[in-house]
Design a protein around this motif. Structure first.
Motif, short mmCIF file in Angstrom:
data_model
loop_
_atom_site.label_atom_id
_atom_site.label_comp_id
_atom_site.label_asym_id
_atom_site.label_seq_id
_atom_site.Cartn_x
_atom_site.Cartn_y
_atom_site.Cartn_z
N LEU A 334 11.75 8.73 3.59
CA LEU A 334 12.68 7.52 3.30
C LEU A 334 11.89 6.55 2.50
CD1 LEU A 334 14.29 7.44 6.83
CD2 LEU A 334 15.37 7.90 4.64
N ILE A 335 10.59 6.38 2.62
CA ILE A 335 9.96 5.21 1.86
C ILE A 335 9.89 5.88 0.55
CG2 ILE A 335 7.79 4.29 1.31
CD1 ILE A 335 7.31 4.33 4.49
N ARG A 336 9.48 7.12 0.30
CA ARG A 336 9.52 7.38 -1.33
C ARG A 336 10.90 7.47 -1.91
NH1 ARG A 336 5.00 12.35 -0.89
NH2 ARG A 336 3.34 10.81 -1.85
N GLY A 337 11.93 7.59 -1.30
CA GLY A 337 13.35 7.59 -1.73
C GLY A 337 13.69 6.01 -2.19
N ARG A 338 13.10 5.10 -1.43
CA ARG A 338 13.31 3.69 -1.96
C ARG A 338 12.58 3.12 -2.82
NH1 ARG A 338 18.50 4.14 -0.34
NH2 ARG A 338 19.01 4.01 1.82
N CYS A 339 11.59 3.71 -3.20
CA CYS A 339 10.30 3.30 -4.11
C CYS A 339 10.15 3.88 -5.36
CB CYS A 339 8.84 3.05 -2.98
SG CYS A 339 8.99 2.03 -1.75
N LYS A 340 9.71 3.04 -6.20
CA LYS A 340 9.34 3.57 -7.58
C LYS A 340 8.02 4.47 -7.43
CE LYS A 340 11.14 -0.25 -10.29
NZ LYS A 340 10.80 -1.41 -11.26
N SER A 341 6.92 3.64 -6.43
CA SER A 341 5.61 4.36 -6.54
C SER A 341 5.26 3.90 -5.04
CB SER A 341 4.78 3.67 -7.51
OG SER A 341 4.78 2.34 -7.26
N VAL A 342 4.38 4.87 -4.43
CA VAL A 342 3.91 4.69 -3.15
C VAL A 342 2.26 5.28 -3.14
CG1 VAL A 342 3.75 5.19 -0.60
CG2 VAL A 342 5.93 5.17 -1.98
N ASP A 343 1.29 4.40 -2.98
CA ASP A 343 -0.04 4.51 -3.02
C ASP A 343 -1.01 4.14 -2.06
OD1 ASP A 343 -0.15 5.43 -6.26
OD2 ASP A 343 0.66 3.28 -6.34
N TYR A 344 -1.85 4.84 -1.72
CA TYR A 344 -2.84 4.70 -0.50
C TYR A 344 -4.15 4.67 -1.01
CZ TYR A 344 -5.74 5.71 3.41
OH TYR A 344 -6.86 5.52 4.48
N LYS A 345 -4.93 3.78 -0.35
CA LYS A 345 -6.46 3.60 -0.65
C LYS A 345 -7.05 3.06 0.68
CE LYS A 345 -7.14 -0.96 -2.68
NZ LYS A 345 -7.45 -1.55 -3.97
N TYR A 346 -8.30 3.44 0.65
CA TYR A 346 -9.11 3.02 2.02
C TYR A 346 -10.08 2.16 1.33
CZ TYR A 346 -11.53 3.08 6.30
OH TYR A 346 -12.17 2.50 7.68
N ASP A 347 -10.21 0.66 1.91
CA ASP A 347 -11.28 -0.17 1.19
C ASP A 347 -11.81 -1.12 2.46
OD1 ASP A 347 -12.58 -1.63 -0.94
OD2 ASP A 347 -10.68 -2.89 -0.99
N HIS A 348 -13.00 -1.05 2.20
CA HIS A 348 -13.82 -1.93 3.62
C HIS A 348 -13.10 -1.99 4.86
CE1 HIS A 348 -15.03 -3.74 -0.36
NE2 HIS A 348 -16.26 -4.08 0.31
N GLY A 349 -12.84 -0.55 5.46
CA GLY A 349 -12.59 -0.29 6.81
C GLY A 349 -10.95 -0.62 6.74
#
Length: 360
Positions: A334-349
């Motif tokens: 559902l999130i992807r259907g409503r968004c132009k882009s979806v990105d994930y990263k892990y940074d400083h915990g």
């Protein structure tokens, strides 16, 4: 031409400038931008000692301006300053406004300066107003006379303190056109301005000031297109933010969504898109496993109308975009259907899920 080191200015406990450093070369045009109240005008006024700095060093052509042995009036003659208000002598004609300074301070002959003043009035497009008085002129005309009056003192440096802020919008262009002409002639200028497009077009460098320091500086292409620091980005793109913090699993989803909806209404975001925001926030929270420290940040750019929702949480890396979860989790779909882009990263915990919403 100008070197500033560790410049500071305090008014009692109020710190207006702190540790300002800059080098300005001959012929450069420096535009100073930034939010109101961040020390831009004070910085300009310190350069010609209209305000006495609390600390630091100012060198003009290598001469220390703050040294007690320095002939300050002589150095200040190198600088002309144009203010927000015009500061013309109301009881003098326009011609006399231009000639009084050079005659009394520089010892110039009146006849010589009359000729020079007429040339300068022609430069700013006001030769026909030589015998008029300030109250017979429009705001834009008064500001052009103020510029000509500065030029009559034959300065090497021109300082402009928001020269168009007191003008009707219809008069702004006539003043900016005079400044553009000075740019073409190679005058060294420092301009405090809120006219972003103007600053972008005429500057050799741009200073972005915030919290009493030059927070970021660079060529106009960098500052206006690819700023490196967050506050600069927020200012240039006119980014407005709604920030929420969740510290336990018993959070009030309805209160959070009411706050988001109020933010969207305030910035006239369409109801349909506002509904997407609330839906995506709820689904993003359902993806979380640890509710001890979650930040939800909604950013809206007035410049391009874009919306970005960022969900940050502490804990071990947990990428919801892994293929296994992406294939099975209905909320993520559902999130992807409503968004132009979806990105994930892990940074400083921190797990950071960034979602850029689609428009209508």
């Amino acid at each position: 031409m100008i070197t500033i080191r560790n410049l500071s200015k305090h008014y009692g406990d109020l710190v207006v400038l702190k540790d300002v450093n800059a080098v300005i070369q001959k012929g450069e045009v420096i535009s100073i931008i930034g939010p109101s109240g961040t020390g831009k005008s004070t910085f300009l006024r310190c350069l010609n000692l209209l305000e006495a700095p609390t600390g630091g060093t100012i060198l003009i052509d290598g001469i220390p301006l703050l040294d007690k042995k320095t002939d300050v009036p002589k150095i200040r003659q190198k600088m002309g300053m144009v203010f927000q208000s015009f500061n013309l002598y109301a009881h003098l004609s326009i011609l006399d406004n231009l000639t009084i300074g050079p005659v009394k301070l520089l010892g110039k002959k009146k006849s010589e300066m009359n000729t020079k003043a007429l040339e300068l009035l022609k430069l700013v497009g006001l030769a026909e107003k030589a015998n008029s008085f300030p109250d017979e002129l429009s705001g834009g005309q008064k500001q052009r006379v103020a510029i000509a009056r500065c030029l009559a003192m034959e300065p090497e440096i021109m300082l402009f303190d928001e020269p168009t802020s007191a003008l009707d919008p219809t008069m702004v262009s006539e003043v900016l056109s005079v400044i553009r002409r000075l740019v073409r002639e190679g005058m060294t200028m420092i301009i405090v301005t809120h006219e972003m497009e103007f600053a972008r077009n005429i500057s050799s460098r741009v200073f972005y000031m915030d919290e009493g320091v030059i927070y970021e500086e660079g060529p106009p292409e960098q500052i206006f297109e690819k700023p490196l620091r967050e506050k600069t980005k927020a200012f240039i793109h006119r980014i407005r933010c709604c920030q929420q913090h969740i510290s336990n699993i018993n959070y009030d989803l309805y209160a959070l969504q009411a706050e988001m909806e109020l933010f969207c209404d305030k910035h006239m975001i369409p109801k349909k898109v506002s509904g997407y925001v609330l839906h995506i926030e709820e689904e993003a929270l359902l993806l979380q496993s640890d509710f001890s420290d979650i930040d939800m940040n909604l950013s809206y750019s007035e410049k391009d109308g874009s919306l970005e929702l960022i969900c940050e949480s502490t804990g071990a890396p947990m990428n919801p975009l892994t293929q296994k979860l992406a294939d099975t989790h209905i909320g993520l779909k559902l999130i992807r259907g409503r968004c132009k882009s979806v990105d994930y990263k892990y940074d400083h915990g921190r797990n950071i899920l960034a979602m850029v919403l689609k428009g209508e």
